[in-house]
Motif scaffolding. Structure first.
Motif, PDB file in Angstrom:
ATOM      1  N   ASN A 176       0.576   3.228  -7.278  1.00 17.61           N
ATOM      2  CA  ASN A 176       0.981   3.584  -6.047  1.00 17.61           C
ATOM      3  C   ASN A 176       1.081   2.200  -5.005  1.00 17.61           C
ATOM      4  N   THR A 177       0.836   0.993  -5.706  1.00 19.79           N
ATOM      5  CA  THR A 177       0.988  -0.360  -5.218  1.00 19.79           C
ATOM      6  C   THR A 177       2.012  -1.094  -5.491  1.00 19.79           C
TER       7      THR A 177
ATOM      8  N   ASN B 168       4.541   4.260  -3.116  1.00 24.94           N
ATOM      9  CA  ASN B 168       5.354   5.528  -3.708  1.00 24.94           C
ATOM     10  C   ASN B 168       5.599   6.659  -2.535  1.00 24.94           C
ATOM     11  N   THR B 169       5.198   6.260  -1.416  1.00 25.19           N
ATOM     12  CA  THR B 169       5.499   7.204  -0.435  1.00 25.19           C
ATOM     13  C   THR B 169       6.885   6.672   0.369  1.00 25.19           C
ATOM     14  N   TYR B 170       7.305   5.786  -0.006  1.00 20.35           N
ATOM     15  CA  TYR B 170       8.485   5.409   0.811  1.00 20.35           C
ATOM     16  C   TYR B 170       9.912   5.679  -0.026  1.00 20.35           C
TER      17      TYR B 170
ATOM     18  N   ASN C 163       6.107  -0.137  -7.168  1.00 19.98           N
ATOM     19  CA  ASN C 163       7.308   0.813  -7.583  1.00 19.98           C
ATOM     20  C   ASN C 163       8.448  -0.352  -8.001  1.00 19.98           C
TER      21      ASN C 163
ATOM     22  N   ASN D   4       7.727   4.961 -10.329  1.00 14.84           N
ATOM     23  CA  ASN D   4       6.442   4.929  -9.627  1.00 14.84           C
ATOM     24  C   ASN D   4       5.185   5.155 -10.329  1.00 14.84           C
TER      25      ASN D   4
ATOM     26  N   SER E 280       0.840  -1.458  -0.035  1.00 17.09           N
ATOM     27  CA  SER E 280       0.041   0.097   0.098  1.00 17.09           C
ATOM     28  C   SER E 280       0.865   1.193  -0.153  1.00 17.09           C
ATOM     29  N   ASP E 281       0.479   2.249  -0.763  1.00 15.57           N
ATOM     30  CA  ASP E 281       1.296   3.343  -0.888  1.00 15.57           C
ATOM     31  C   ASP E 281       2.758   3.661  -0.888  1.00 15.57           C
TER      32      ASP E 281
ATOM     33  N   TRP F 149      10.912   9.209  -2.255  1.00 15.79           N
ATOM     34  CA  TRP F 149       9.737   8.902  -2.773  1.00 15.79           C
ATOM     35  C   TRP F 149       9.384   9.380  -4.125  1.00 15.79           C
TER      36      TRP F 149
ATOM     37  N   ARG G 190       9.783   4.771   5.334  1.00 13.42           N
ATOM     38  CA  ARG G 190       8.584   5.889   4.794  1.00 13.42           C
ATOM     39  C   ARG G 190       9.108   7.095   5.939  1.00 13.42           C
TER      40      ARG G 190
END
Length: 126
Positions: free
Chosen positions: A76-77, A29-31, A79, A73, A26-27, A52, A102
């Protein structure tokens, strides 16, 4: 978050090789994602990291000018993070690991990374 590293192999000094890390969950692309490497009997060491969004990068002095880290990226699930390694040296021989953190800033510290993939072996012959 799961990470899967691949692309290792046996190459000669001076050759190039690109490692891939699939980051899924999950998400993701925020890491921030980093590559570390480890030689048996030695501590794991930082190689390179990318933020990220892909705009910020850091690299160890030993690989600056030779290794490039970048990411895709597209989802978002899932990368993809790549480590392009050029002008390889026997000293680059190691097991390479990708890891995710993160955080908004890039870290070179192992303890800051929460998720790790299995390693992929790179062997550089002289």
């Amino acid at each position: 978050v799961q990470l899967q590293a691949s692309g290792g192999g046996l190459v000669q000094a001076g050759d190039s090789l690109t490692l891939s890390c699939v980051v899924s969950g999950s998400d993701v692309n925020t890491y921030a994602v980093a590559w570390f490497r480890q030689v048996p009997g030695s501590e794991r060491e930082f190689v390179a990291a990318v933020s990220w969004g892909g705009r910020l990068v850091e690299a160890a002095d030993s690989v600056k000018g030779r290794f490039i880290i970048f990411r895709d990226n597209a989802k978002n699930t899932k990368n993809l993070v790549f480590l392009e390694m050029n002008s390889l040296k026997p000293a680059d021989t190691a097991v390479y690991y990708c890891a995710a953190d993160r955080a908004a800033t890039l870290s070179k510290l192992i303890e800051d990374y929460d998720y790790w993939g299995q390693g992929t072996l790179v062997t550089v012959s002289s």
